[in-house]
Scaffold this motif. Sequence first.
Motif, PDB file in Angstrom:
ATOM      1  N   GLY A 236      45.594  58.603  39.883  1.00 23.08           N
ATOM      2  CA  GLY A 236      44.524  58.933  39.334  1.00 23.08           C
ATOM      3  C   GLY A 236      43.982  58.113  37.885  1.00 23.08           C
ATOM      4  O   GLY A 236      44.694  56.925  37.685  1.00 23.08           O
ATOM      5  N   TRP A 237      43.660  57.847  36.969  1.00 20.44           N
ATOM      6  CA  TRP A 237      42.644  57.258  36.016  1.00 20.44           C
ATOM      7  C   TRP A 237      42.427  57.766  34.975  1.00 20.44           C
ATOM      8  O   TRP A 237      41.811  58.884  34.634  1.00 20.44           O
ATOM      9  N   GLY A 238      42.321  57.119  33.678  1.00 23.73           N
ATOM     10  CA  GLY A 238      41.992  57.274  32.062  1.00 23.73           C
ATOM     11  C   GLY A 238      40.849  56.439  32.113  1.00 23.73           C
ATOM     12  O   GLY A 238      39.441  56.908  32.716  1.00 23.73           O
ATOM     13  N   ASP A 239      40.964  55.296  31.335  1.00 22.13           N
ATOM     14  CA  ASP A 239      39.800  54.594  30.900  1.00 22.13           C
ATOM     15  C   ASP A 239      40.324  53.633  31.327  1.00 22.13           C
ATOM     16  O   ASP A 239      40.616  53.208  31.869  1.00 22.13           O
ATOM     17  N   ILE A 240      38.521  53.689  32.068  1.00 22.52           N
ATOM     18  CA  ILE A 240      38.013  51.976  32.723  1.00 22.52           C
ATOM     19  C   ILE A 240      36.655  51.974  32.020  1.00 22.52           C
ATOM     20  O   ILE A 240      35.531  52.190  31.972  1.00 22.52           O
ATOM     21  N   SER A 241      36.751  50.641  31.549  1.00 22.08           N
ATOM     22  CA  SER A 241      35.826  50.548  30.740  1.00 22.08           C
ATOM     23  C   SER A 241      35.818  49.279  30.961  1.00 22.08           C
ATOM     24  O   SER A 241      36.174  47.853  31.279  1.00 22.08           O
ATOM     25  N   ASP A 242      34.057  48.029  30.946  1.00 21.41           N
ATOM     26  CA  ASP A 242      33.441  46.681  31.579  1.00 21.41           C
ATOM     27  C   ASP A 242      34.282  46.020  32.644  1.00 21.41           C
ATOM     28  O   ASP A 242      34.379  44.989  32.611  1.00 21.41           O
ATOM     29  N   PHE A 243      33.323  47.035  33.662  1.00 21.66           N
ATOM     30  CA  PHE A 243      33.651  47.024  35.024  1.00 21.66           C
ATOM     31  C   PHE A 243      32.333  46.509  35.129  1.00 21.66           C
ATOM     32  O   PHE A 243      31.625  47.540  35.699  1.00 21.66           O
ATOM     33  N   THR A 244      32.022  45.371  36.033  1.00 17.80           N
ATOM     34  CA  THR A 244      30.726  44.397  36.224  1.00 17.80           C
ATOM     35  C   THR A 244      30.422  44.942  38.073  1.00 17.80           C
ATOM     36  O   THR A 244      29.546  45.432  38.227  1.00 17.80           O
ATOM     37  N   SER A 245      32.043  45.133  38.663  1.00 16.34           N
ATOM     38  CA  SER A 245      31.419  45.919  40.331  1.00 16.34           C
ATOM     39  C   SER A 245      31.507  47.492  40.113  1.00 16.34           C
ATOM     40  O   SER A 245      31.805  47.935  38.866  1.00 16.34           O
ATOM     41  N   PRO A 246      30.735  48.311  40.596  1.00 15.93           N
ATOM     42  CA  PRO A 246      30.295  49.573  41.134  1.00 15.93           C
ATOM     43  C   PRO A 246      31.327  49.726  41.684  1.00 15.93           C
ATOM     44  O   PRO A 246      32.759  49.618  42.431  1.00 15.93           O
ATOM     45  N   LEU A 247      31.915  51.368  41.002  1.00 14.76           N
ATOM     46  CA  LEU A 247      33.685  52.286  41.099  1.00 14.76           C
ATOM     47  C   LEU A 247      32.796  52.476  42.200  1.00 14.76           C
ATOM     48  O   LEU A 247      32.191  53.218  43.021  1.00 14.76           O
ATOM     49  N   PRO A 248      34.010  52.829  42.937  1.00 12.65           N
ATOM     50  CA  PRO A 248      34.611  53.474  44.892  1.00 12.65           C
ATOM     51  C   PRO A 248      33.410  55.075  43.884  1.00 12.65           C
ATOM     52  O   PRO A 248      33.734  55.567  43.184  1.00 12.65           O
ATOM     53  N   LEU A 249      32.760  55.581  45.224  1.00  9.74           N
ATOM     54  CA  LEU A 249      32.025  57.147  44.944  1.00  9.74           C
ATOM     55  C   LEU A 249      33.188  57.937  45.204  1.00  9.74           C
ATOM     56  O   LEU A 249      32.773  59.327  44.915  1.00  9.74           O
ATOM     57  N   THR A 250      34.524  58.478  45.806  1.00 10.29           N
ATOM     58  CA  THR A 250      35.275  59.002  45.674  1.00 10.29           C
ATOM     59  C   THR A 250      36.659  59.168  45.825  1.00 10.29           C
ATOM     60  O   THR A 250      37.127  57.549  45.160  1.00 10.29           O
ATOM     61  N   HIS A 251      37.695  59.920  45.117  1.00  8.98           N
ATOM     62  CA  HIS A 251      38.398  60.098  44.940  1.00  8.98           C
ATOM     63  C   HIS A 251      39.756  59.084  45.695  1.00  8.98           C
ATOM     64  O   HIS A 251      40.773  57.988  45.629  1.00  8.98           O
ATOM     65  N   ALA A 252      39.698  59.262  47.246  1.00  6.94           N
ATOM     66  CA  ALA A 252      40.248  58.909  47.981  1.00  6.94           C
ATOM     67  C   ALA A 252      39.799  57.491  47.904  1.00  6.94           C
ATOM     68  O   ALA A 252      40.645  56.667  47.784  1.00  6.94           O
ATOM     69  N   ASP A 253      38.581  56.613  47.864  1.00  6.17           N
ATOM     70  CA  ASP A 253      38.858  55.088  47.165  1.00  6.17           C
ATOM     71  C   ASP A 253      39.662  54.826  47.098  1.00  6.17           C
ATOM     72  O   ASP A 253      39.746  53.046  46.700  1.00  6.17           O
ATOM     73  N   MET A 254      39.199  55.575  45.484  1.00  7.88           N
ATOM     74  CA  MET A 254      40.039  54.576  43.680  1.00  7.88           C
ATOM     75  C   MET A 254      40.780  54.855  44.263  1.00  7.88           C
ATOM     76  O   MET A 254      41.819  53.626  44.477  1.00  7.88           O
ATOM     77  N   LEU A 255      41.798  55.922  44.860  1.00  9.91           N
ATOM     78  CA  LEU A 255      43.302  55.350  45.980  1.00  9.91           C
ATOM     79  C   LEU A 255      43.480  53.771  46.607  1.00  9.91           C
ATOM     80  O   LEU A 255      44.442  53.294  45.995  1.00  9.91           O
ATOM     81  N   ALA A 256      42.293  54.099  47.319  1.00  8.91           N
ATOM     82  CA  ALA A 256      42.950  52.961  48.098  1.00  8.91           C
ATOM     83  C   ALA A 256      42.326  51.498  47.206  1.00  8.91           C
ATOM     84  O   ALA A 256      43.326  50.615  47.803  1.00  8.91           O
ATOM     85  N   PRO A 264      51.635  51.626  43.755  1.00 10.35           N
ATOM     86  CA  PRO A 264      52.460  52.448  45.035  1.00 10.35           C
ATOM     87  C   PRO A 264      51.789  53.727  45.863  1.00 10.35           C
ATOM     88  O   PRO A 264      51.271  54.141  43.978  1.00 10.35           O
ATOM     89  N   LEU A 265      51.447  54.578  46.226  1.00  7.59           N
ATOM     90  CA  LEU A 265      50.822  55.522  46.590  1.00  7.59           C
ATOM     91  C   LEU A 265      51.879  56.971  47.135  1.00  7.59           C
ATOM     92  O   LEU A 265      52.073  55.506  48.079  1.00  7.59           O
ATOM     93  N   ALA A 266      51.977  58.102  47.102  1.00  7.86           N
ATOM     94  CA  ALA A 266      52.568  58.532  47.926  1.00  7.86           C
ATOM     95  C   ALA A 266      51.992  58.835  49.499  1.00  7.86           C
ATOM     96  O   ALA A 266      50.618  58.139  49.420  1.00  7.86           O
ATOM     97  N   GLN A 267      52.747  58.937  50.195  1.00  4.94           N
ATOM     98  CA  GLN A 267      51.994  58.352  51.640  1.00  4.94           C
ATOM     99  C   GLN A 267      51.534  59.444  51.656  1.00  4.94           C
ATOM    100  O   GLN A 267      50.083  59.316  53.246  1.00  4.94           O
ATOM    101  N   GLU A 268      51.803  60.658  52.304  1.00 13.01           N
ATOM    102  CA  GLU A 268      51.190  62.009  52.475  1.00 13.01           C
ATOM    103  C   GLU A 268      50.123  62.450  51.919  1.00 13.01           C
ATOM    104  O   GLU A 268      50.178  63.284  50.776  1.00 13.01           O
ATOM    105  N   ARG A 269      49.001  62.099  51.991  1.00  8.39           N
ATOM    106  CA  ARG A 269      47.480  61.898  51.352  1.00  8.39           C
ATOM    107  C   ARG A 269      46.421  62.526  52.674  1.00  8.39           C
ATOM    108  O   ARG A 269      47.113  61.435  54.077  1.00  8.39           O
ATOM    109  N   ARG A 270      45.719  63.261  52.501  1.00 10.60           N
ATOM    110  CA  ARG A 270      44.441  63.685  52.984  1.00 10.60           C
ATOM    111  C   ARG A 270      43.321  63.689  52.550  1.00 10.60           C
ATOM    112  O   ARG A 270      42.809  64.658  51.318  1.00 10.60           O
ATOM    113  N   VAL A 271      42.218  63.426  53.953  1.00 13.25           N
ATOM    114  CA  VAL A 271      41.096  63.572  53.264  1.00 13.25           C
ATOM    115  C   VAL A 271      40.430  65.228  54.585  1.00 13.25           C
ATOM    116  O   VAL A 271      40.475  64.850  55.552  1.00 13.25           O
ATOM    117  N   VAL A 272      39.750  66.126  53.242  1.00 16.49           N
ATOM    118  CA  VAL A 272      40.255  67.643  54.184  1.00 16.49           C
ATOM    119  C   VAL A 272      38.663  68.566  54.031  1.00 16.49           C
ATOM    120  O   VAL A 272      38.021  67.936  52.997  1.00 16.49           O
TER     121      VAL A 272
END
Length: 680
Positions: A236-256, A264-272
């Motif tokens: 997950g994440w907390g504060d994100i500031s002064d970022f000129t690029s658009p953030l991902p639109l989904t939680h899964a894409d944020m993790l990617a 590192p990310l835990a490998q057992e994850r899935r979008v359902v």
Amino acid sequence: MSMKQDPQAQALQALRNEIRKHDQAYYVYDAPLISDAEYDALMQALQKLEVDHPELITPDSPTQRVGGAPLPSFASIRHAVPMLSLGNAFEETDILAFDKRVSEGLRNDGLLGLADEVEYNCELKLDGLAIGIRYENGVLTHAATRGDGQTGEDVTSNIRTIASVPLRLQGENLPAVLEVRGEVLMNRQDFLTLNRQQDARGEKVFVNPRNAAAGSLRQLDPRITAKRPLRFFAYGWGDISDFTSPLPLTHADMLAWFSQLGFPLAQERRVVKGAQGLLEFYRHVSHVRASLPYEIDGVVYKVNQLASQRALGFVSRAPRFAVAHKFPAEEVSTQLLGIEVQVGRTGAITPVARLQPVFVGGVTVTNATLHNEDEIRRKDVRIGDTVIVRRAGDVIPEVVRPLPELRPADASEFVMVTECPVCGSAIERLPDEAISRCSGGLFCGAQRKQSLLHAASRKALDIEGLGEKIIDQLVEQGWVHSLADLYRLSVEKVMGLERMGRKSAENLVNALEKSKQVELSRLIYALGIRHVGETTARDLARYFGSLAALGQATEEDLLKVPEVGPAVSGSIRRFFAEPHNQEVVADLLQVGLQPKQVEKSSNDTLAGKTFVLTGTLPTWSRDEAGKLIIDAGGKVSGSVSKKTSYVVAGDDAGSKLEKARQLGVNVIDEDELRKILGLS
């Protein structure tokens, strides 16, 4: 010559980039590109260059993971964005209800079609220690534990020693500030190896991987943490500031994206989609749980679309868009050797089972709660029984049930004690309550810290500077046994406390002296009489006028006070009937407490009216407004109901104002309250 032109600086940077690439391959993708020996050779080359050119060493160099000198203590860090907990679910019906709430909420906001299902990101609920790691312009600057959600401990030096935590983020065009959140944990095999090493050195062994990880990360000496096999996984994440690029639109894409940055990310994850997708993921993880390299205690479901997360928002201290689906508690059998009672900080008497030691839920359990006397009778638990014990996560172990078929002939029933094992005061249990309690609230050693903290609070004696840490020291030093002992403290004695200089000691003693001139209602409240809150204390003070009159009042007298019923009157009589409490009250008067006598008020302007205060009023504090209402015969409540007469709303009024509107309760401002009180 600039650093870019300096061949040594270029060689250093090339080596650091090469090592970071291999760190990412190993820790993030679990796919090492070179052997351990080759990796060690790269590190040795980098170390040699930095020894030869110390002026070129940077904080984000891979060589800087070994901790420095020990810290005297952990500082505090306030989270820019609170680190909230998740709500828990245990049954399939809980998950169906969660999905229904989310679906209805998003449909109401127009973010989900009538026939569509919610898309979720499913993850593992890692059993470690939650951490927030802050990066500024791509470089690690701070790391903090969750703490109370608002403020955590600064563990930056220790986090820097964990190889799977990037000291510098990968990629270009990074945010000025990015706080990544995740879990610090220890693999099962690493845990077993560590315990073997600890045992061989004659040092403490850990009970489970979670405790080993938490204990390792909270070392004041980072060099010890550096030797422990800790790992970090982002989720997950907390504060994100002064970022000129658009953030991902989904939680899964944020993790990617986090993976691309080097986490590192835990490998057992899935979008359902939908509740059935959630339950299928849960069943899958339950099946593979034993084969995972680390401990987990459930799975986590989060609405995948970030716009939907924002629309759903939060309730209390948890997000509406996420839930933790916990695994069932582990249960084992063992023998019940005996039943003792513990006295809690509020006087509650809790029966505790003494057990034949048994390993359950990741720890060795020797004690378990039996809740109360009725539960022991209902479950028919007897001393000598073989019992089923349950523990899940950090929950206190409990005795679930006995196994009567294994009951020995000499098994005996539990008999509740009649006197407090700590102070000898009578134990009372009201007919309509399940909990037995010690009646010596002002005297009992088990309740001492809690009673002193309550008495010193702002709405009671308001003793400025007398907080929990000082009270802990005063009690543990044996200097304060009752409330009256506070007023015998001298400046010289207080100076003997940790981190207490003369000025601070003088301020505390002066605050104690000032509190002797106290309103009667505040003193009554400070006594901590069960069921007597701030409002009832004011009613009692207005009615009786003196502490002596209150102490001598019969239950019949007490029932004449507005809003005082049988439970409150009985509690007051039992309090003043206890000899230990009588001694402390007499002692308070002897050391100089002089409660201001009051006359019964004839102002009943607001009699029968109930007010709720919310938000920030223009000129009055809520306490000031509340006192004026009570002095005029009204009542102040902390919650809105159909019986509420008025809600007084100021700036930034919250959920109470919304509830008042829903229930059709009159909402007024400070000016209108002044008119009702006849003050304008």
